[in-house]
Design an enzyme around this catalytic site. Structure first.
Site, PDB file in Angstrom:
ATOM      1  CD  GLU A 198     -24.944 -42.703   8.495  1.00 50.21           C
ATOM      2  OE1 GLU A 198     -24.386 -42.772   7.344  1.00 50.21           O
ATOM      3  OE2 GLU A 198     -24.621 -43.687  10.217  1.00 50.21           O
ATOM      4  CB  CYS A 234     -28.547 -43.930  17.243  1.00 43.94           C
ATOM      5  SG  CYS A 234     -27.287 -42.791  17.131  1.00 43.94           S
ATOM      6  CB  CYS A 293     -23.462 -31.292  11.772  1.00 45.23           C
ATOM      7  SG  CYS A 293     -22.937 -30.645  13.767  1.00 45.23           S
ATOM      8  CB  CYS A 310     -16.889 -32.450  16.356  1.00 43.71           C
ATOM      9  SG  CYS A 310     -17.865 -31.404  17.606  1.00 43.71           S
ATOM     10  CB  CYS A 361     -17.690 -35.461  14.092  1.00 42.17           C
ATOM     11  SG  CYS A 361     -19.718 -35.850  13.451  1.00 42.17           S
ATOM     12  CB  SER A 364     -26.068 -36.814  22.357  1.00 43.98           C
ATOM     13  OG  SER A 364     -25.086 -36.062  22.770  1.00 43.98           O
ATOM     14  CB  SER A 407     -20.597 -34.247  22.925  1.00 45.99           C
ATOM     15  OG  SER A 407     -21.589 -35.345  22.802  1.00 45.99           O
ATOM     16  CG  HIS A 442     -16.402 -35.333  23.094  1.00 40.31           C
ATOM     17  ND1 HIS A 442     -16.692 -36.613  23.608  1.00 40.31           N
ATOM     18  CD2 HIS A 442     -16.865 -34.492  22.335  1.00 40.31           C
ATOM     19  CE1 HIS A 442     -17.974 -36.238  22.872  1.00 40.31           C
ATOM     20  NE2 HIS A 442     -17.734 -35.556  22.390  1.00 40.31           N
ATOM     21  CG  ASN A 483     -15.773 -45.932  15.187  1.00 44.80           C
ATOM     22  OD1 ASN A 483     -15.427 -46.411  14.065  1.00 44.80           O
ATOM     23  ND2 ASN A 483     -17.120 -46.450  15.167  1.00 44.80           N
ATOM     24  CB  CYS A 539     -23.916 -41.452  13.118  1.00 46.66           C
ATOM     25  SG  CYS A 539     -25.617 -41.642  12.975  1.00 46.66           S
TER      26      CYS A 539
HETATM   27  N1  SAH Z   1     -24.283 -33.416  17.374  1.00 47.18           N
HETATM   28  C1  SAH Z   1     -24.540 -34.052  19.021  1.00 47.18           C
HETATM   29  C2  SAH Z   1     -25.136 -35.556  18.277  1.00 47.18           C
HETATM   30  C3  SAH Z   1     -24.870 -36.095  17.220  1.00 47.18           C
HETATM   31  S1  SAH Z   1     -22.935 -36.662  17.365  1.00 47.18           S
HETATM   32  C4  SAH Z   1     -22.962 -34.542  19.954  1.00 47.18           C
HETATM   33  O1  SAH Z   1     -22.029 -33.958  18.928  1.00 47.18           O
HETATM   34  O2  SAH Z   1     -23.013 -34.542  20.794  1.00 47.18           O
HETATM   35  C5  SAH Z   1     -22.977 -38.314  18.763  1.00 47.18           C
HETATM   36  C6  SAH Z   1     -21.382 -38.887  19.117  1.00 47.18           C
HETATM   37  O3  SAH Z   1     -20.769 -39.043  18.388  1.00 47.18           O
HETATM   38  C7  SAH Z   1     -21.255 -37.825  20.029  1.00 47.18           C
HETATM   39  O4  SAH Z   1     -20.710 -38.433  21.274  1.00 47.18           O
HETATM   40  C8  SAH Z   1     -19.673 -37.665  19.517  1.00 47.18           C
HETATM   41  O5  SAH Z   1     -18.384 -37.453  20.210  1.00 47.18           O
HETATM   42  C9  SAH Z   1     -19.409 -38.944  18.582  1.00 47.18           C
HETATM   43  N2  SAH Z   1     -18.395 -39.154  17.789  1.00 47.18           N
HETATM   44  C10 SAH Z   1     -18.553 -38.467  16.322  1.00 47.18           C
HETATM   45  N3  SAH Z   1     -17.563 -39.076  15.766  1.00 47.18           N
HETATM   46  C11 SAH Z   1     -17.054 -40.132  15.960  1.00 47.18           C
HETATM   47  C12 SAH Z   1     -15.721 -40.754  15.826  1.00 47.18           C
HETATM   48  N4  SAH Z   1     -15.702 -40.504  14.915  1.00 47.18           N
HETATM   49  N5  SAH Z   1     -15.565 -42.348  16.361  1.00 47.18           N
HETATM   50  C13 SAH Z   1     -16.762 -42.530  18.014  1.00 47.18           C
HETATM   51  N6  SAH Z   1     -17.565 -41.570  18.280  1.00 47.18           N
HETATM   52  C14 SAH Z   1     -17.960 -40.085  17.165  1.00 47.18           C
HETATM   53 FE1  SF4 Z   2     -22.031 -31.835  14.363  1.00 50.97          FE
HETATM   54 FE2  SF4 Z   2     -22.332 -33.759  16.881  1.00 50.97          FE
HETATM   55 FE3  SF4 Z   2     -20.402 -33.900  14.570  1.00 50.97          FE
HETATM   56 FE4  SF4 Z   2     -19.464 -32.611  16.174  1.00 50.97          FE
HETATM   57  S1  SF4 Z   2     -19.603 -34.619  16.954  1.00 50.97           S
HETATM   58  S2  SF4 Z   2     -19.222 -32.050  13.669  1.00 50.97           S
HETATM   59  S3  SF4 Z   2     -21.895 -31.256  16.714  1.00 50.97           S
HETATM   60  S4  SF4 Z   2     -22.487 -33.916  15.217  1.00 50.97           S
END
Ligand code: SAH
Ligand code: SF4
Length: 353
Positions: A86, A109, A116, A120, A123, A198, A221, A223, A297, A339
């Site tokens: 997406e 975006c 992935c 994380c 995520c 990112s 990222s 965090h 989120n 996403c």
């Molecule tokens: N993998 C890369 C880019 C994609 S993730 C990265 O981690 O930077 C893009 C962003 O979405 C990151 O900053 C991540 O922290 C955020 N993200 C992922 N899951 C999320 C959630 N449940 N709520 C809010 N932000 C989230």
């Molecule tokens: Fe992958 Fe970014 Fe999601 Fe972490 S936050 S699992 S690096 S997409």
């Protein structure tokens, strides 16, 4: 069949001399969003036949579009091999884009992978595991589809953020190729400085990217402000810890007019306390930095919660009071940060059929 969006202008020019032929094809693909070789009327019939025999314009299709209340649009794309990924189109508010309302800017975006590998803790994409890398053409096709679907003029100003599904630096070659294609002056012409990668912090790849001197922006990222917590939230930290990543970032060739972006996802009672804000200020000392505070989120199966408004306000105020530029992402960006969720819904719906 080869995906035509995988190819740089130079590569097409090598196949179809003289060079102006490749430029004509590029113009049809990227200025007029034409995806039928037969409609490329200034291209000779023979060349159109060759194109049809060797290339496809249909490797990616739109499966679904979801409209959010704040005006952002989420696109679900399907690949030839039956996977989905997406992208999100966001309209930046005036104060975010820093430009006049009449020149409202859009940000797209983009996803770089299906799933992935990083995994994380917060995520949704990471939870689903890794399926495969997107090809450069599959990355580029997201922009072409979105521009076409919204009737955008070719010269419409756009920003690109690689903040969708996947870790862009884990798909290094295809992402670099996609940036080259996206920035081609004979095509979409999106300047590298308008494109932000990112990353969860793959230190050697950040170094490698820096050496290429593409002019792209980088977002880390982060965090968390200590390695124990960051290793839990962002497992990449076990390979490259905070100090190592910040060290390579100091060497990265940044556009001196821009700030280096640090993303910080606020999770209730995990990293939303004032002590973390203080440590963040200390860590980023010496960087021309900007912090994007993202509110977690919530999604199914996660034990994390969104922080309350009061702790977000205090956190943000502290950073601002110490001179650290700090933005709260708009609702749209919060939604986009989730996403992976549209794809997940779709995968589940299919599984139930
Ligand atoms: N993998 C890369 C880019 C994609 S993730 C990265 O981690 O930077 C893009 C962003 O979405 C990151 O900053 C991540 O922290 C955020 N993200 C992922 N899951 C999320 C959630 N449940 N709520 C809010 N932000 C989230
Ligand atoms: Fe992958 Fe970014 Fe999601 Fe972490 S936050 S699992 S690096 S997409």
């Amino acid at each position: 069949m080869r995906n035509i969006y995988d190819y740089t202008l130079d590569e097409l020019a090598q196949q179809f001399s003289p060079t102006y032929r490749a430029k004509q094809i590029y113009s049809w693909l990227y200025h007029r969003y034409i995806d039928d070789f037969d409609l490329m009327s200034n291209v000779s019939k023979e060349l159109r036949t060759t194109l049809k025999e060797s290339f496809s314009t249909q490797c990616v299709t739109i499966l679904k579009i979801e409209h959010s209340i704040d005006g952002s649009k989420k696109y679900l794309f399907g690949t030839r091999d039956g996977h989905s990924y997406e992208a999100v189109l966001l309209q930046m508010r005036e104060e975010q884009s820093g430009e006049k309302a009449s020149e409202a800017r859009y940000t797209i975006c983009l996803s770089s992978q299906i799933g992935c590998r990083v995994g994380c803790a917060f995520c949704y994409t990471g939870k689903g595991g890794f399926v495969r890398n997107l090809s450069a053409g599959e990355i580029v096709a997201q922009v072409v589809h979105i521009k076409r679907d919204n009737g955008f003029a070719p010269q419409k100003g756009l920003n690109i953020v690689f903040m969708g599904m996947g870790e862009p630096l884990d798909n290094f070659d295809n992402v670099v190729r996609a940036i080259t294609i996206l920035s081609s002056k004979d095509g979409l012409s999106i300047a590298p400085r308008r494109q932000t990668i990112s990353t969860s912090g793959i230190a050697p790849r950040i170094e490698q990217l820096g050496k290429l001197n593409l002019g792209v922006q980088l977002a880390l990222s982060l965090h968390a402000v200590n390695d124990v917590l960051r290793s839990k939230l962002v497992p990449m930290n076990r390979s490259y810890n905070i100090r190592e990543v910040l060290d390579v970032l100091r060497q990265f060739p940044f556009d001196s007019r821009k700030r280096l972006l640090f993303e910080y996802i606020m999770i209730k009672d995990v990293n939303d306390d004032l002590a973390s804000a203080k440590e963040l200020v200390r860590l980023l000392n010496g960087f021309k930095a900007k912090v994007n505070l993202i509110l977690f989120n919530p999604h199914e199966g996660s034990s994390f919660a969104r922080p309350n408004a009061e702790s977000v306000r205090k956190f943000q105020e502290f950073l601002l009071s110490r001179g650290l530029l700090c933005l709260r992402k708009s609702l749209g960006l919060d939604i986009s940060a989730a996403c992976g969720q549209l794809r997940e819904k779709n995968v589940r719906a299919q599984a139930q059929l």
